[in-house]
Design a protein around this motif. Structure first.
Motif, PDB file in Angstrom:
ATOM      1  N   ASN A  12      28.369  32.186  35.877  1.00  0.00           N
ATOM      2  CA  ASN A  12      29.108  33.457  35.934  1.00  0.00           C
ATOM      3  C   ASN A  12      30.416  33.352  36.323  1.00  0.00           C
ATOM      4  O   ASN A  12      31.332  34.151  36.240  1.00  0.00           O
ATOM      5  CB  ASN A  12      28.398  34.388  36.949  1.00  0.00           C
ATOM      6  CG  ASN A  12      27.043  35.218  36.086  1.00  0.00           C
ATOM      7  OD1 ASN A  12      26.710  34.874  35.120  1.00  0.00           O
ATOM      8  ND2 ASN A  12      26.438  35.685  36.859  1.00  0.00           N
ATOM      9  N   VAL A  13      30.732  32.012  36.975  1.00  0.00           N
ATOM     10  CA  VAL A  13      32.155  31.927  37.207  1.00  0.00           C
ATOM     11  C   VAL A  13      33.119  31.535  36.109  1.00  0.00           C
ATOM     12  O   VAL A  13      32.536  30.487  35.296  1.00  0.00           O
ATOM     13  CB  VAL A  13      32.440  30.753  38.533  1.00  0.00           C
ATOM     14  CG1 VAL A  13      33.684  30.256  38.590  1.00  0.00           C
ATOM     15  CG2 VAL A  13      31.854  31.424  39.801  1.00  0.00           C
TER      16      VAL A  13
ATOM     17  N   THR B 239      47.034  29.919  51.791  1.00  0.00           N
ATOM     18  CA  THR B 239      46.480  29.376  50.722  1.00  0.00           C
ATOM     19  C   THR B 239      45.512  30.491  49.907  1.00  0.00           C
ATOM     20  O   THR B 239      44.568  31.158  50.740  1.00  0.00           O
ATOM     21  CB  THR B 239      45.648  28.115  50.979  1.00  0.00           C
ATOM     22  OG1 THR B 239      46.526  27.097  51.546  1.00  0.00           O
ATOM     23  CG2 THR B 239      44.973  27.697  49.537  1.00  0.00           C
ATOM     24  N   ILE B 240      45.611  30.697  48.636  1.00  0.00           N
ATOM     25  CA  ILE B 240      44.806  31.744  48.158  1.00  0.00           C
ATOM     26  C   ILE B 240      43.967  31.269  46.723  1.00  0.00           C
ATOM     27  O   ILE B 240      44.640  30.417  46.191  1.00  0.00           O
ATOM     28  CB  ILE B 240      45.695  32.836  47.297  1.00  0.00           C
ATOM     29  CG1 ILE B 240      46.715  33.456  48.504  1.00  0.00           C
ATOM     30  CG2 ILE B 240      44.935  33.834  46.791  1.00  0.00           C
ATOM     31  CD1 ILE B 240      45.852  34.521  49.408  1.00  0.00           C
ATOM     32  N   ILE B 241      42.835  31.457  46.914  1.00  0.00           N
ATOM     33  CA  ILE B 241      41.982  30.966  45.877  1.00  0.00           C
ATOM     34  C   ILE B 241      41.541  32.139  44.921  1.00  0.00           C
ATOM     35  O   ILE B 241      40.885  33.154  45.386  1.00  0.00           O
ATOM     36  CB  ILE B 241      40.666  30.438  46.254  1.00  0.00           C
ATOM     37  CG1 ILE B 241      40.912  29.169  47.100  1.00  0.00           C
ATOM     38  CG2 ILE B 241      39.717  29.988  45.033  1.00  0.00           C
ATOM     39  CD1 ILE B 241      39.677  28.653  47.869  1.00  0.00           C
ATOM     40  N   THR B 242      41.859  32.298  43.778  1.00  0.00           N
ATOM     41  CA  THR B 242      41.470  33.345  42.632  1.00  0.00           C
ATOM     42  C   THR B 242      40.510  32.946  41.689  1.00  0.00           C
ATOM     43  O   THR B 242      40.759  32.081  40.859  1.00  0.00           O
ATOM     44  CB  THR B 242      42.657  33.618  41.973  1.00  0.00           C
ATOM     45  OG1 THR B 242      43.720  34.094  42.981  1.00  0.00           O
ATOM     46  CG2 THR B 242      42.417  35.231  41.347  1.00  0.00           C
ATOM     47  N   ILE B 243      39.331  33.632  41.894  1.00  0.00           N
ATOM     48  CA  ILE B 243      38.176  33.306  40.968  1.00  0.00           C
ATOM     49  C   ILE B 243      37.845  34.559  40.109  1.00  0.00           C
ATOM     50  O   ILE B 243      37.740  35.668  40.651  1.00  0.00           O
ATOM     51  CB  ILE B 243      36.875  33.118  41.782  1.00  0.00           C
ATOM     52  CG1 ILE B 243      37.232  32.003  42.995  1.00  0.00           C
ATOM     53  CG2 ILE B 243      35.879  32.663  40.783  1.00  0.00           C
ATOM     54  CD1 ILE B 243      36.479  31.696  43.842  1.00  0.00           C
ATOM     55  N   THR B 244      37.546  34.183  38.634  1.00  0.00           N
ATOM     56  CA  THR B 244      36.964  35.371  38.046  1.00  0.00           C
ATOM     57  C   THR B 244      35.629  35.210  37.646  1.00  0.00           C
ATOM     58  O   THR B 244      35.228  33.762  37.304  1.00  0.00           O
ATOM     59  CB  THR B 244      37.912  35.473  36.764  1.00  0.00           C
ATOM     60  OG1 THR B 244      37.835  34.412  35.900  1.00  0.00           O
ATOM     61  CG2 THR B 244      39.367  36.021  37.115  1.00  0.00           C
ATOM     62  N   ALA B 245      34.841  36.205  37.833  1.00  0.00           N
ATOM     63  CA  ALA B 245      33.496  35.938  37.702  1.00  0.00           C
ATOM     64  C   ALA B 245      32.613  37.260  37.302  1.00  0.00           C
ATOM     65  O   ALA B 245      33.225  38.258  37.846  1.00  0.00           O
ATOM     66  CB  ALA B 245      32.715  35.410  38.972  1.00  0.00           C
ATOM     67  N   LEU B 246      31.881  37.236  36.392  1.00  0.00           N
ATOM     68  CA  LEU B 246      30.932  38.357  36.206  1.00  0.00           C
ATOM     69  C   LEU B 246      29.862  38.486  37.335  1.00  0.00           C
ATOM     70  O   LEU B 246      29.466  37.858  37.973  1.00  0.00           O
ATOM     71  CB  LEU B 246      29.990  38.136  34.973  1.00  0.00           C
ATOM     72  CG  LEU B 246      30.595  37.968  33.679  1.00  0.00           C
ATOM     73  CD1 LEU B 246      29.675  37.485  32.447  1.00  0.00           C
ATOM     74  CD2 LEU B 246      31.246  39.514  33.107  1.00  0.00           C
ATOM     75  N   GLY B 247      30.066  40.029  37.477  1.00  0.00           N
ATOM     76  CA  GLY B 247      29.119  40.198  38.736  1.00  0.00           C
ATOM     77  C   GLY B 247      29.691  39.552  40.221  1.00  0.00           C
ATOM     78  O   GLY B 247      28.834  39.042  40.866  1.00  0.00           O
ATOM     79  N   GLY B 248      30.956  39.744  40.355  1.00  0.00           N
ATOM     80  CA  GLY B 248      31.461  39.214  41.512  1.00  0.00           C
ATOM     81  C   GLY B 248      31.008  39.142  42.581  1.00  0.00           C
ATOM     82  O   GLY B 248      30.723  38.218  43.398  1.00  0.00           O
TER      83      GLY B 248
END
Lengths: 353, 419
Positions: free
Chosen positions: A260-261, A304-313
């Motif tokens: 999903n990620v 520090t920022i981590i940006t993640i796109t995912a279905l159903g986060g």
């Protein structure tokens, strides 16, 4: 609906000192309907102000034209300008004159005189809630009060169309809220059309009936928010702040392997380089888009920022935190698809970039 | 037109709200008028300006000495007014005649000096002058001047007076000699010469026929002459400061975005620019009004040539307004604007004769003055306030200033940036 602004092929080219040319706006087409709030959203330097300057008659397009209520801004500028109220980003007022004197002078420029002028000035002073300070010099006002007078000038002649160019820049949350409410009032109570430019996704999201996203002088997407967010699908964005903690690309690999990620990226933001509004931590948060206020309060200089796109986060959140394998986390935010995501999707960059 | 006036009135209101406006508009100019007026009143001395006239005396004897009658004729001219300086014979240690060590003047040199404005007139006494006068024959004394023949000229009137005296004395001498030869056997020629001398002496004993007056004031007050220099001089200099300060205001308007805001309103660019120009022009005229009102309070008589005076002031203020808008097209910071304005004013004001009369500076400086707008303005003020000139005397300065204004305005308008 009736179209009040119809811009076609607006191009603005500037010549640099070294003789080379730079295209600030590269053929913008815009249709704005009567009675709507239309936001032009884009990062700084995207061409928002140049576009608004062309359709307000301040600068001449290198090519293209815009019809305002049917009048060409290049061929019938005076007729077109009668329909427009321009509220520039700058506090375009005479600081040594009183609020009333400023309104009276600009009112005369809109062709208002005598009793009509006095009545409109009273009305506007009431609208911007500065009747009791009308005789005070503008340079004695707070930033928010100056902004309100700045807005008032553009409303004196009851225009059909109001251009507001980043009107909330550099003001406190209370005055910002007041301005955003004003935008709604202009549409709902006065039946005006508002063209609003901003680089703040939240403002565009809250205000707009329709949004045009502009980047590098091009309008890259236009539509209602629902239409635009549909372009990026159903993915949520998970924003993880690590504070000043550094991270290697290899640390992100386990997250990328998760089902999903869709994407993972990280960046280090220099907090001291961000424009910070005095006594307004929230504005810093808006620019960073992380939801974290801790960084500013603790005086740290990077984040520090981590940006993640995912279905159903929300469902994969616990897996993501596990995959980080003990790296200390300062804050986590899950966002549903929004204009920021649209911009990221279209340009590969965040609006703040 | 209405909007032009409102833009102008708004600019004037803002100008009068500036800190220190009264200091710059009234206090400092008034103090400088007093100071420079006193200094000039002392320096010019005698309270007036010397008037130079070149003389070529061709009536000389075999020994090279001028004839007695030619010499007497020149003396008669000197007697008509103490202001007249005959060059080269009356040159002094300070080289008042600007001869640079030359002791004689050719006709060509005379013409050149006249064209350059070094002298106000030239006089040529022909050979055989004495013989012709004593014999009653006609003789042409040549007088040249650039002054409009239709206008009264102090110098030519004095030369005419001298000619009249010499002519009258000559007639008296001839009548006396004729009578003497009829009545006695004595030396009629010697008698005639004696009658001539006596007649000349009688003429000289009469009151000054033509006085050097530009107005009816009391000439014993040397301060008035100094103020007559300092009022237009300091007035013009502060007109430059006041009007050119508009370049800074334009810059501020662009920075605070009020200029751009005006352009987004239903007002044409010509109306905006016209209003701003009108405001600067009005500020300049107000500055002149301050200076000349103060001058009048000091007792300076500016004569009755009000319209030429106003025309000259307006031409100069217009020229400064044009320069202001030209400056506004390329200056980028307030510091740059202030520096440039100060430099321009402090260089051109003394060069153009605002601080002292141009008559006391060397000829090349007088020529340089004509490269500056204020030089032309001061030349015009000199004609009106010192030489009793009228409208025709200031047409050239006015034409030059208006011509310069037109060229500079055209340049400024095509280059002017609103955003």
């Amino acid at each position: 609906m009736q179209t009040i602004v119809e811009a076609r092929g607006l191009v603005k080219t500037y010549r640099r000192n070294d003789g080379t040319e730079v295209q600030a706006v590269k053929g913008v087409d815009l249709d704005i309907q009567k009675g709507e709030i239309f936001s032009l959203l884009g990062p700084n330097g995207a061409g928002k102000t140049t576009t608004i300057s062309m359709i307000s008659g301040l600068i001449k397009p290198t090519s293209g034209d815009a019809l305002i209520g049917g009048y060409s801004i290049t061929k019938q500028p005076l007729e077109a300008k009668r329909l427009i109220g321009v509220i520039p980003q700058e506090i375009a007022l005479y600081p040594t004159l009183s609020a009333r004197a400023n309104l009276e002078f600009f009112g005369k420029m809109y062709g208002l005189f005598g009793k009509e002028l006095a009545a409109r000035v009273d009305e506007v002073l009431d609208f911007i809630d500065l009747t009791d300070r009308q005789k005070d010099r503008v340079d004695t006002f707070s930033g928010g009060m100056k902004r309100r007078v700045n807005i008032g000038v553009g409303l004196l002649h009851r225009p059909q169309l109001v251009y507001m160019d980043e009107p909330t820049v550099g003001i406190d949350p209370q005055n910002r809220r007041r301005i955003l409410d004003t935008v709604f009032r202009l549409r709902d109570e006065y039946d005006m059309t508002v063209l609003y430019t901003t680089h703040l996704m939240e403002e565009a999201q809250e205000l707009s009936d329709r949004v045009g996203i502009i980047d590098h002088g091009d309008v890259i997407a236009m539509g209602t928010q629902a239409e635009l967010t549909k372009q990026v699908g159903e993915e949520d964005r998970i924003i993880i702040s690590l504070g000043e903690e550094q991270i290697e690309e290899a640390n992100l690999e386990p997250i990328r392997q998760l089902t999903n990620v869709q994407s993972v990226r990280h960046e280090v933001i220099r907090l001291d380089a961000l424009p910070i509004v005095e006594n307004d931590d929230e504005a810093v948060v808006d620019k960073r888009g992380t939801g974290s206020m801790l960084a500013v309060r603790s005086g740290q200089t990077t984040e520090t920022i981590i940006t993640i796109t995912a279905l159903g986060g929300r469902k994969v959140l616990s897996q993501i935190i596990t995959a980080l394998n003990g790296i200390p986390i300062q804050s986590v935010e899950v966002r549903e698809p929004d204009l920021e995501a649209v911009f990221l999707n279209l340009t590969g960059r965040a609006l703040r970039d | 037109m209405n909007k032009v006036i409102h833009v102008a009135l708004n600019d004037l209101t803002i100008s009068f709200r500036e800190k220190g406006i009264w200091m710059n508009l009234v206090v400092i100019p008034v103090l400088l008028i007093l100071l420079i007026g006193f200094v000039n009143g002392q320096t010019v001395g005698g309270g007036t300006t010397q008037i130079l006239m070149d003389v070529v005396n061709l009536d000389v004897g075999e020994d090279g000495e001028p004839s007695a009658l030619a010499d007497g004729f020149l003396q008669t001219i000197r007697q008509t007014s103490e202001r007249i300086v005959l060059c080269p014979m009356d040159n002094d240690a300070d080289d008042i005649c600007a001869l640079d060590d030359a002791t004689t003047l050719s006709e060509a040199a005379q013409t050149e000096r006249l064209s350059a404005g070094t002298v106000r007139g030239t006089l040529i006494i022909p050979a055989g002058f004495e013989a012709a006068v004593l014999s009653g024959s006609a003789v042409d004394v040549i007088y040249r001047s650039d002054v409009d023949p239709l206008q009264p000229d102090f110098l030519v009137q004095n030369v005419q007076v001298a000619v009249q005296r010499v002519g009258a004395a000559s007639v008296a001498a001839r009548v006396g000699a004729d009578a003497f030869s009829t009545l006695s056997d004595g030396d009629a020629e010697a008698f005639g010469a004696a009658v001539y001398t006596q007649a000349e002496a009688n003429w000289a004993a009469l009151a000054e026929t033509i006085a050097f007056r530009v107005n009816d004031e009391d000439e014993s007050s040397s301060d008035n002459i100094g103020f007559r220099q300092s009022v237009p001089g300091m007035g013009s200099m502060y007109v430059m400061f006041t009007v050119l300060a508009g370049a800074v205001l334009l810059l501020q308007e662009r920075k605070q975005w009020t200029l751009q805001r005006l352009i987004t309103m239903p007002v044409s660019r010509a109306q905006v620019l016209g209003g701003k120009m009108t405001a600067r022009f009005a500020m300049g005229m107000i500055q002149y009004a301050v200076a000349f009102t103060f001058g009048a309070m000091l007792g300076v008589n500016f004569g009755d040539q009000i319209i030429p005076l106003l025309l000259l002031m307006m031409s100069f203020v217009l020229c400064m307004t044009a320069i202001t808008f030209l400056l506004g097209t390329f200056i980028e910071t307030e510091m740059q604007a202030s520096g440039l304005v100060t430099f321009f004013v402090l260089i051109t004001a003394p060069l153009g004769g605002a601080w002292w009369p141009l008559e006391i500076v060397p000829p090349f400086m007088q020529t340089l003055a004509l490269l500056t707008p204020i030089g032309w303005a001061m030349r015009g003020f000199g004609e009106l306030l010192f030489y009793g000139g009228g409208l025709t005397d200031i047409l050239l300065p006015v034409a030059v200033l208006l011509g310069a204004s037109a060229v500079i305005f055209a340049l400024a308008i095509t280059r002017f940036k609103y955003e």
